[in-house]
Structure formats: structure tokens, C-alpha cells
Scaffold this active site. Structure first.
Site, short mmCIF file in Angstrom:
data_model
loop_
_atom_site.label_atom_id
_atom_site.label_comp_id
_atom_site.label_asym_id
_atom_site.label_seq_id
_atom_site.Cartn_x
_atom_site.Cartn_y
_atom_site.Cartn_z
N ASP A 45 -11.59 -57.57 21.14
CA ASP A 45 -12.47 -56.62 20.47
C ASP A 45 -12.82 -57.05 19.05
O ASP A 45 -13.25 -56.26 18.23
CB ASP A 45 -11.83 -55.22 20.45
CG ASP A 45 -10.51 -55.20 19.68
OD1 ASP A 45 -10.08 -56.28 19.20
OD2 ASP A 45 -9.90 -54.13 19.57
N CYS B 245 -8.59 -59.39 17.57
CA CYS B 245 -7.46 -59.96 18.30
C CYS B 245 -6.53 -60.79 17.40
O CYS B 245 -5.32 -60.72 17.56
CB CYS B 245 -7.94 -60.79 19.49
SG CYS B 245 -9.11 -62.08 19.07
N HIS C 107 -2.79 -78.63 17.62
CA HIS C 107 -2.35 -77.38 16.99
C HIS C 107 -2.51 -77.50 15.49
O HIS C 107 -2.67 -78.59 14.95
CB HIS C 107 -0.91 -77.05 17.36
CG HIS C 107 0.11 -77.85 16.60
ND1 HIS C 107 0.55 -79.07 17.02
CD2 HIS C 107 0.75 -77.59 15.44
CE1 HIS C 107 1.44 -79.55 16.17
NE2 HIS C 107 1.58 -78.67 15.19
N HIS D 261 -11.13 -66.40 21.02
CA HIS D 261 -10.07 -65.41 21.27
C HIS D 261 -8.66 -65.92 20.95
O HIS D 261 -8.37 -67.11 21.12
CB HIS D 261 -10.12 -64.94 22.72
CG HIS D 261 -9.19 -63.81 23.00
ND1 HIS D 261 -9.39 -62.55 22.47
CD2 HIS D 261 -8.05 -63.74 23.72
CE1 HIS D 261 -8.40 -61.77 22.87
NE2 HIS D 261 -7.58 -62.46 23.63
#
Lengths: 307, 157
Positions: free
Chosen positions: A96, A99, A266, A300
Site C-alpha cells: 500500500d 510497506c 544486497h 515492494h
């Protein structure tokens, strides 16, 4: 005065001739207020989304992630396998636009609950106090942000055990799904993130220019403070810095390395020590191991649990 | 509900303090309902709204301040971003750019700023927007001025 009066009277006379209706129709017009419909539709969409996934989902084994891509990209499946070497589980959050903050909230509070690390709690409280001063210094009225600060500090206190208000892990999960707690904590993060970006606007300006070609102030007003605005590197850097909490983000995307071996990129966001304590022998640069790990898929964030 | 009420009460107290600080805005809370407010704002100088006093109606939702207040003009105004019939206002901070950092008072300031700087490219009043977009500043000014005189100024004589 006399000059002023004349044109007015002329207008008034004209007005009577035309019989223009100057009153705004309160009744009917208000009922077909188009923005209301837009808002209603927006809320309806949110309700449908809410049915699919709460703000913060249940902890799932990593195999649940692989299942999503069964018929999908082999690169991603390979990467999930690699991810599985170090990570055991995933906890999804609702897409939304909040996150990242929602992941951070849950991950941080869960960490405090499991570690019962009072030193960390004392440390973050000091940072929160500093954030408050930053916002005051930027001209924010206390009443605009204090409720959000209080609610966050309440959660931090409540996950520490042995107090009257202490909560269980189940209660932490259910609070994270309760809008009146969850959204307030997200909003707390948005305030402190915005404060940090504006406090160090010279540092953040080039990144913001690169993202959206706008000023730091406008960026904060349009892309940090409003709920539902997605987070980028700028937000994560600022939040990590201002609260002094390191964050690791694992990137699950389709990119593959030239060497042919599958590896996962990462990035560790390690808080910049902007105000180093005076005269400490700080040449011992300790390697910080983030206790918050997020999984990033384009657009996301979810929470990852190490083995 | 409780949170919004508490926040509005703080804003109410702040408005009492700020009254002197901002003479262009007079924000009043309904005696019986803290979720209903009205404001009187002065038209900004060097605009066709100068000298006019415009009334705004606020309807505050229960999720305030996570959600924005509903605001509209009660006074007729000719402006590209205000619906001519309903008084609805097209302003980003009242929609997706809202955040709890805004207050009813600062919303009034933002509306005054919008009066001074119309955005003809996102019009709610197309006639007004078209005048500006076609470069007919004079036409826009005289229409806006006429309605200011008709609706937002005390009738003289």
C-alpha cells in the site's frame, strides 16, 4: 471611498438585471461531490486489498516465496534457492506504499521483544528525543507530530516484558494489523524521516534531484510525509541514520551476473554517525550486523528471517 | 475517533493562540461539533480577490489527521481550481499529498496561496482555466473581480 463605491453599485445593478444565483447550493451539489466518490472508490479498493493481505502477514517458510515463481523466471527461482541458504522465512506486508515503514516497524519491535535489549531501547529513545528537536527546529508545531511519537514509544515500551502494559507476540501482530496503531507508527517514521532529510538537506539534495528533480522541501512534502508514498533509498538512508538502526536489504530481481553464478545483491544501510561523541577512541570501526533484513522486489518490501 | 477529537482540540487551542498572528484567517469551530469548522479568509492582495472575504466549510473525517479534511468554498468564487457550483477545491494537499503535518490553519494558508497562484492546467472551473490558458489574463481578472465584488464584499449603500 467614493471611487470605490461606484463600480460596486454598477455591478450590483447589473447583477439584479441578470439575476445571477450567487449562493452556493449546499444540498444537491454537495451530494454529487465528485471527490467524495473518488475517495469512496479509493477506500473500497483499499478494503479489497485488506481482504487479501493484512498490513503485516503471517510468518511463512521461504518455500512460499518460491511457490510464487514456480512457472516464472528461472533466474528468480535460482536466486530464491541461494536466499534459502541463509534465510528461513518471510513475512509479507501489504503493498500500500507503506510497506517499507511497516516492515521496519514490525521487524524492529519484534527484535526488541525477542532480545529484550534495554540498552537498545534507551539508545533509540535518545534518538527519538533528538528527532523531536529536529522537527521543532524545522518549525513543526508539537501537536502535529507528538501523538505519533507517543504511540511509537508506547509500542517500544510494551514489547519489553515485565511491565503492566507488556504485550505478547500475538498482540504485537494484531497491533501491527490495527490501523489505529500501525498507521500511526508508520506516520511516526514518516515524520522522523522527513525531519532527517530536511536537517541534512545538503547531503540529500543530489539524491533527491536525481530521483524527482525537485527541491528537498517539496520532496518531503510530496513523497515522504503523505501516507502511501513509496520509499526509496533516500527514505531508508534517512530513517536508518536518524534512528541509528542498521538495515539490510536483499534484492530479488532478474539481474544476473556475467560470471554465470547466481548471487543476490544486497545493501546494508549503516547509520552515519553524524554527531560523533567527543574524544572517544573510535578507531575501532566495529562491523555492524543489521538485525533488520528486508527482501526487496521491484516496488515492494517484505521481512526476511535469517536461519 | 478519540485520536481525531484530541488532535482537533489541540488545533482549537492553537487557533486561539494564533488568532493575532494571522489576521487573514479566522477559523471557527462549530459550538456543538468539533468535526465541523468554518473559516473566513481574506483574498490575497494584488489578486482579483483582494478586498474580498471568503467563507470556507470544513468537514473533518473520523480518521483525521491520517485523512484530510473536506474543505470547500461557501462563498462563490471564480477560480480555475474551485468548482463554480459546489465550491469544491482542487488542491493536492487535500487529496493524495495530505499529511498530518498540515493543520486546519495551514490548509487555510495553502488555499490563500492557491488563490494567488491558480493552476489552470488542472481546472475544476474550465471557463476560468481556459481564460488563463489562452492567455486572456485580463478577461480572467475581470470575471474573478466581478464575482469577488458580487459575492465576497459587503454590499454598500
Amino acid at each position: 471611498m467614493e471611487n470605490d463605491k461606484k463600480p460596486n453599485n454598477v455591478v450590483d445593478d447589473e447583477m439584479e438585471k441578470w439575476d445571477i444565483n450567487l449562493s452556493i447550493d449546499v444540498g444537491e451539489e454537495w451530494s454529487n461531490y465528485r471527490d467524495d466518490e473518488v475517495m469512496q472508490q479509493h477506500n473500497a479498493i483499499q478494503a479489497v486489498e485488506a481482504g487479501k493481505l493484512p498490513y503485516v502477514g503471517d510468518k511463512e517458510p521461504l518455500s512460499a516465496l518460491a511457490a510464487e515463481y514456480q512457472s516464472g523466471s528461472p533466474v528468480l527461482l535460482e536466486k530464491i534457492k541461494v536466499l534459502g541458504q541463509n534465510y528461513a522465512a518471510i513475512r509479507r506486508t501489504r503493498g500500500d506504499g507503506n510497506c517499507f515503514f511497516r516492515c521496519f516497524m514490525f521487524s524492529y519491535l519484534e527484535h526488541i521483544m525477542e532480545s529484550q535489549d534495554k540498552t537498545e531501547v534507551d539508545r533509540i529513545k535518545e534518538n527519538v528525543e533528538q528527532c523531536k528537536k529536529t522537527l521543532q527546529g524545522l518549525g513543526y508545531a508539537d501537536f502535529t507530530f507528538e501523538d505519533f511519537f507517543t504511540l511509537f514509544l508506547d509500542q517500544v515500551n510494551d514489547v519489553l516484558q515485565g511491565n503492566e502494559t507488556s504485550i505478547s507476540h500475538d498482540e504485537l501482530v494484531s497491533r501491527s494489523r490495527d490501523q489505529s496503531v500501525s498507521d500511526y507508527v508508520v506516520m511516526f517514521f514518516r515524520f522522523v524521516t522527513s525531519g532527517e532529510i530536511r536537517r541534512r538537506s545538503e547531503f540529500f539534495e543530489p539524491f533527491i534531484m536525481g530521483l524527482s528533480n525537485t527541491t528537498v522541501e517539496k520532496f518531503c512534502k510530496a513523497s515522504v510525509e503523505p501516507m502511501g508514498e513509496e520509499s526509496d533509498h533516500v527514505h531508508i538512508t534517512a530513517l536508518s541514520d536518524t534512528l541509528g538502526v542498521p538495515i539490510r536489504v536483499m534484492y530479488l530481481d532478474r539481474s544476473s551476473s556475467d560470471s554465470g553464478t547466481v548471487s543476490i545483491n544486497h545493501h546494508d544501510f549503516i547509520p552515519a554517525i553524524s554527531d560523533p561523541p567527543v574524544a572517544t577512541n573510535s578507531d575501532s570501526v566495529s562491523v555492524v550486523e543489521p538485525f533488520i533484513t528486508l527482501l526487496y522486489r521491484p516496488g515492494h518490501y517484505d521481512i526476511l528471517y535469517p536461519k | 475517533m478519540q485520536a481525531s477529537r484530541a488532535r482537533l482540540f489541540k488545533e482549537y487551542k492553537d487557533v486561539q493562540r494564533e488568532k493575532v498572528a494571522d489576521p487573514d484567517i479566522q477559523l471557527v469551530c462549530d459550538d456543538a461539533n468539533i468535526f465541523k469548522w468554518t473559516a473566513l479568509i481574506k483574498g490575497p492582495s494584488e489578486t482579483p480577490y483582494e478586498g474580498g472575504v471568503f467563507q470556507l466549510a470544513f468537514a473533518v473525517p473520523e480518521q483525521y489527521p491520517l485523512q484530510p479534511p473536506n474543505v470547500r468554498f461557501l462563498t462563490k468564487i471564480f477560480h480555475p481550481n474551485v468548482h463554480f457550483k459546489s465550491g469544491e477545491i482542487c488542491l493536492d494537499i487535500l487529496k493524495n499529498a495530505w499529511s498530518p503535518a498540515w493543520t486546519l490553519q495551514s490548509v487555510c494558508r495553502a488555499i490563500i496561496a492557491l488563490m494567488a497562484h491558480p493552476e489552470p492546467d488542472s481546472p475544476l472551473n474550465c471557463d476560468s482555466g481556459n481564460l488563463l490558458r489562452s492567455g486572456d489574463v485580463r478577461g480572467f481578472h475581470s470575471m474573478a473581480r466581478m464575482y469577488t465584488r458580487l459575492a465576497a464584499m459587503p454590499k454598500k449603500g
